[in-house]
Design an enzyme around this catalytic site. Structure first.
Site, PDB file in Angstrom:
ATOM      1  N   HIS A  36      46.995 120.153  88.931  1.00 24.26           N
ATOM      2  CA  HIS A  36      45.661 119.574  89.021  1.00 24.26           C
ATOM      3  C   HIS A  36      44.621 120.652  89.330  1.00 24.26           C
ATOM      4  O   HIS A  36      43.561 120.712  88.712  1.00 24.26           O
ATOM      5  CB  HIS A  36      45.632 118.483  90.088  1.00 24.26           C
ATOM      6  CG  HIS A  36      44.487 117.534  89.924  1.00 24.26           C
ATOM      7  ND1 HIS A  36      43.414 117.526  90.768  1.00 24.26           N
ATOM      8  CD2 HIS A  36      44.242 116.582  88.987  1.00 24.26           C
ATOM      9  CE1 HIS A  36      42.553 116.589  90.362  1.00 24.26           C
ATOM     10  NE2 HIS A  36      43.033 116.009  89.285  1.00 24.26           N
ATOM     11  N   HIS A  96      45.444 112.550  82.783  1.00 23.50           N
ATOM     12  CA  HIS A  96      46.125 112.050  83.980  1.00 23.50           C
ATOM     13  C   HIS A  96      47.321 111.177  83.621  1.00 23.50           C
ATOM     14  O   HIS A  96      48.296 111.132  84.367  1.00 23.50           O
ATOM     15  CB  HIS A  96      45.130 111.334  84.895  1.00 23.50           C
ATOM     16  CG  HIS A  96      44.133 112.263  85.521  1.00 23.50           C
ATOM     17  ND1 HIS A  96      42.951 112.598  84.913  1.00 23.50           N
ATOM     18  CD2 HIS A  96      44.160 112.958  86.696  1.00 23.50           C
ATOM     19  CE1 HIS A  96      42.288 113.459  85.682  1.00 23.50           C
ATOM     20  NE2 HIS A  96      42.997 113.692  86.773  1.00 23.50           N
ATOM     21  N   HIS A 140      37.163 105.598  90.958  1.00 25.20           N
ATOM     22  CA  HIS A 140      38.052 106.748  91.098  1.00 25.20           C
ATOM     23  C   HIS A 140      37.497 107.815  92.061  1.00 25.20           C
ATOM     24  O   HIS A 140      38.179 108.264  92.978  1.00 25.20           O
ATOM     25  CB  HIS A 140      38.322 107.359  89.715  1.00 25.20           C
ATOM     26  CG  HIS A 140      38.790 108.765  89.762  1.00 25.20           C
ATOM     27  ND1 HIS A 140      37.954 109.843  89.536  1.00 25.20           N
ATOM     28  CD2 HIS A 140      39.996 109.296  90.075  1.00 25.20           C
ATOM     29  CE1 HIS A 140      38.639 110.961  89.674  1.00 25.20           C
ATOM     30  NE2 HIS A 140      39.882 110.657  90.006  1.00 25.20           N
ATOM     31  N   PHE A 153      39.109 118.400  94.107  1.00 25.17           N
ATOM     32  CA  PHE A 153      40.090 118.392  93.018  1.00 25.17           C
ATOM     33  C   PHE A 153      41.158 119.472  93.173  1.00 25.17           C
ATOM     34  O   PHE A 153      42.303 119.290  92.795  1.00 25.17           O
ATOM     35  CB  PHE A 153      39.394 118.551  91.659  1.00 25.17           C
ATOM     36  CG  PHE A 153      38.765 117.285  91.161  1.00 25.17           C
ATOM     37  CD1 PHE A 153      39.263 116.032  91.514  1.00 25.17           C
ATOM     38  CD2 PHE A 153      37.676 117.337  90.306  1.00 25.17           C
ATOM     39  CE1 PHE A 153      38.667 114.859  91.034  1.00 25.17           C
ATOM     40  CE2 PHE A 153      37.080 116.176  89.826  1.00 25.17           C
ATOM     41  CZ  PHE A 153      37.581 114.938  90.192  1.00 25.17           C
ATOM     42  N   HIS A 188      46.102 107.546  91.109  1.00 26.40           N
ATOM     43  CA  HIS A 188      45.978 107.682  89.658  1.00 26.40           C
ATOM     44  C   HIS A 188      46.851 106.707  88.893  1.00 26.40           C
ATOM     45  O   HIS A 188      46.563 106.399  87.729  1.00 26.40           O
ATOM     46  CB  HIS A 188      46.175 109.131  89.227  1.00 26.40           C
ATOM     47  CG  HIS A 188      44.883 109.864  89.252  1.00 26.40           C
ATOM     48  ND1 HIS A 188      44.000 109.811  88.194  1.00 26.40           N
ATOM     49  CD2 HIS A 188      44.281 110.567  90.231  1.00 26.40           C
ATOM     50  CE1 HIS A 188      42.915 110.485  88.522  1.00 26.40           C
ATOM     51  NE2 HIS A 188      43.054 110.955  89.754  1.00 26.40           N
TER      52      HIS A 188
HETATM   53 CU1  C2O Z   1      42.049 114.699  88.279  1.00 32.72          CU
HETATM   54 CU2  C2O Z   1      41.467 111.873  90.553  1.00 32.72          CU
HETATM   55  O1  C2O Z   1      41.353 113.488  89.602  1.00 32.72           O
END
Ligand code: C2O
Length: 607
Positions: free
Chosen positions: A193, A223, A345, A366, A379
């Site tokens: 990530h 994701h 999110h 991030f 996610h």
């Molecule tokens: Cu790649 Cu919730 O972020």
């Protein structure tokens, strides 16, 4: 308005008369064509993980994204030819023209998977850089969908059985026990990530453009694949091909707090770097502004359900509204987020992150988010929203068919430590990847925000007059620094559209050239025709059109991010009963961070 608890700390609005001619700015959202191409090849600027050169070159993305209209077309054609040369040179040309699109200059330009040998340091702040590159591999295997006997069912994290929990904890512990440099280790998974999100990769062929998987149509597919490989690695470690990761079911009342299984300090699911004021049973604030809103649990739940309805139903009627803006080879990163990436999110990342840490670690930045096991459950639900979105009624709720999206690719290490190149087209259905989500209630489907009693004065021409707030509306010369509440009258090019027209094209408010420092958190809220009256408005009311929200994620190519936002208006204008009005009043309310807004306009989107 002044009585609103949300607004009380803000400076009162500036008082002048609107001048609508200043409102319409040039179209902001970048086309494939607005490119700056630099053909010099990038040299790796580090040779070993422990020898990181601190270099931060800044390019001004904003200038590339916003050419003047007069120059735009000429530049477009030119840049397309330039880009074709580059793509041919790289062997990456997928097709010379896209005649179906009606544009003889259009060229295929999917974002290519990064070259791992050119991975560089990632940037957290001007002075804090980290190295999170994965190992390189001689061999890259193209992804083929897995064969499987039974679908894996991802369970809601607050509903898992004890047996499941034992398995999950065992698998995660084994992942954490792998050596750090094993690409399947938990540390390596977290770094996936960091590298894709904090500017460790440049776009293949475009050394001046960072690769960024947020703020665009790459968000959901990236994701989805990331979680897929994470899940397969965990399943393989416990020799259970049917193992599926849990999802944090934050869209239902019982699921809104951090799931209890993540809150046991003796468990591998635990992470100490979380906001201690937000531990269970506090329900997550899906509109988190950076400070707590002081709602009761029940008020919070209702607010969350309304936000979910808005983001999943009213604000995501087309592919670009749901997924985000097109992002093609050579484009500056971050053209614009889709509805769910934006809310909830992003606020959930910030709500979980630990304010005692310098950069909101772990979830609140991030680069570090993947270090918290809760990230993958968060996610999971974001991914579940994609699957649900396609099942909701509405003829435009289908994925893009644009080959630049379908052929965009990423690389990940799989459960056998092979490096796999995956294309977006291979992840459109969860069932192709062998999994589905446990069916649970979807309470927000019935949580449409409440239309308020809007009393329009007979005979008034525009909303400003009717709402009695004309004197509040600014005469705005964009760009404006959003350091206080501003109200702007925005003309509507079309009114009283038919049902058919509304299904075919969504009327959207376009907020153009949103600029801010990307290592800082930012949020602002947007209201339409919000009146000055006793009842405070918030996410629960019809006037609330949505928010813009960003998780800090510095990139080396630019300290500043330039992006845009589109918010669906069709449902909202129906609810407010102002479909016949020739303008709307847009109220922008700053919540966190310093933002500049380039302009506002109304547009219509069909895909
Ligand atoms: Cu790649 Cu919730 O972020």
């Amino acid at each position: 308005m002044a009585s609103s608890p949300f607004l009380s700390s803000s400076t009162p609005p500036t008082s002048t008369v609107p001048n609508s001619s200043t409102i319409i700015q040039t179209s902001f959202f970048p086309k494939t064509t607005q490119l700056s191409i630099n053909k010099k090849l990038r040299k790796p600027y580090h040779s070993a993980p422990n020898k990181v050169a601190v270099s931060c070159k800044a390019t001004n993305n904003g200038n590339q994204q916003n050419p003047t209209p007069s120059k735009k077309n000429a530049e477009s054609a030119l840049n397309r030819f330039d880009r074709r040369d580059v793509l041919i040179g790289l062997g990456g040309l997928y097709g010379a023209t896209n005649l179906a699109g009606g544009d003889p200059f259009a060229l295929a330009a999917p974002i290519e998977a990064p070259d791992l040998t050119l991975c560089g340091e990632a940037t957290v702040t001007d002075t804090y850089h980290v190295y999170c590159c994965p190992p390189t591999s001689e061999k890259i295997i193209d992804f083929t969908p897995p064969s499987f006997k039974k679908l894996r069912f991802r369970p809601a994290a607050h509903l898992v059985t004890d047996d499941y929990l034992v398995k999950f904890k065992t698998a995660l512990q084994k992942m954490k026990d792998l050596p750090d440099d094993d690409p399947r280790s938990f540390k390596s998974q977290a770094e996936v990530h960091c590298a894709y999100c904090n500017g460790a990769y440049d776009q293949v062929g475009f050394p001046d453009q960072n690769l960024q998987v947020h703020f665009s149509w790459l968000f959901q597919p990236f994701h989805r694949f990331y979680l897929y490989f994470y899940e397969r690695i965990l399943g393989t470690l416990i020799d259970d091909p049917e193992f599926a990761i849990p999802f944090w079911n934050w869209d239902t009342p019982d699921g809104m707090p951090i799931p209890a299984i993540y809150n046991d300090p003796s468990s591998p699911l635990y992470d100490s770097k979380r906001n201690v004021a937000h531990l269970p049973p506090v329900p997550a604030d899906l509109d988190f502004n950076g400070t707590d809103r002081g709602l009761t649990a029940e008020e919070q739940i209702q607010s969350n359900l309304k936000s979910m309805y808005r983001q999943m139903v009213s604000n995501s009627k087309t592919a670009s509204l749901f997924h985000g803006e097109a992002y093609r080879a050579g484009d500056a990163p971050s053209p614009g987020m889709g509805s769910i990436e934006n809310i909830p999110h992003t606020p959930i990342h910030r709500w979980v992150g630990d304010p005692r840490e310098d950069n909101g670690e772990d979830m609140g930045n991030f680069y570090s988010a993947g270090r918290d096991p809760l990230f993958y459950a968060h996610h999971g639900n974001v991914d579940r929203m994609w699957a649900l979105w396609k099942q909701l009624p509405g003829k435009k709720r289908t994925d893009f068919t644009d080959t630049d999206w379908l052929d965009s690719s990423f690389v990940f290490y799989d459960e056998n430590k092979n490096l796999i190149r995956c294309k977006v087209r291979d992840c459109l259905e969860t069932k192709t990847l062998g999994y589905a989500y446990q069916p649970v209630d979807i309470p927000w489907l019935k949580s449409k925000p409440n239309p308020r009693k809007y009393k329009k004065k007979k005979g008034s021409r525009g909303v400003a007059k009717a709402a009695g707030i004309k004197s509040d509306v600014i005469k705005s010369v964009f760009p404006i620094v959003l350091n206080k509440i501003v109200r702007v009258e925005v003309p509507r090019p079309r009114t009283k559209r038919s049902k058919y027209e509304k299904e075919d094209e969504e009327e959207v408010l376009v907020i153009q050239n949103i600029k801010f420092k990307n290592d800082e958190a930012v949020k602002f809220d947007v209201y339409i025709n919000d009146e000055d009256d006793e009842t405070p408005t918030g996410p629960q009311d019809s006037e609330f059109a949505g928010s813009f929200s960003s998780v800090p994620h510095r990139q080396k190519s630019s300290a500043e991010i330039t992006t845009g936002l589109k918010l669906g208006l069709t449902d909202l204008l129906e609810d407010l009963d102002v479909e016949g009005d020739d303008s709307i009043i847009v109220t922008l309310v700053p919540r966190t961070g310093k933002v500049t807004i380039g302009g506002l306009k109304i547009d219509f989107v069909s895909s």
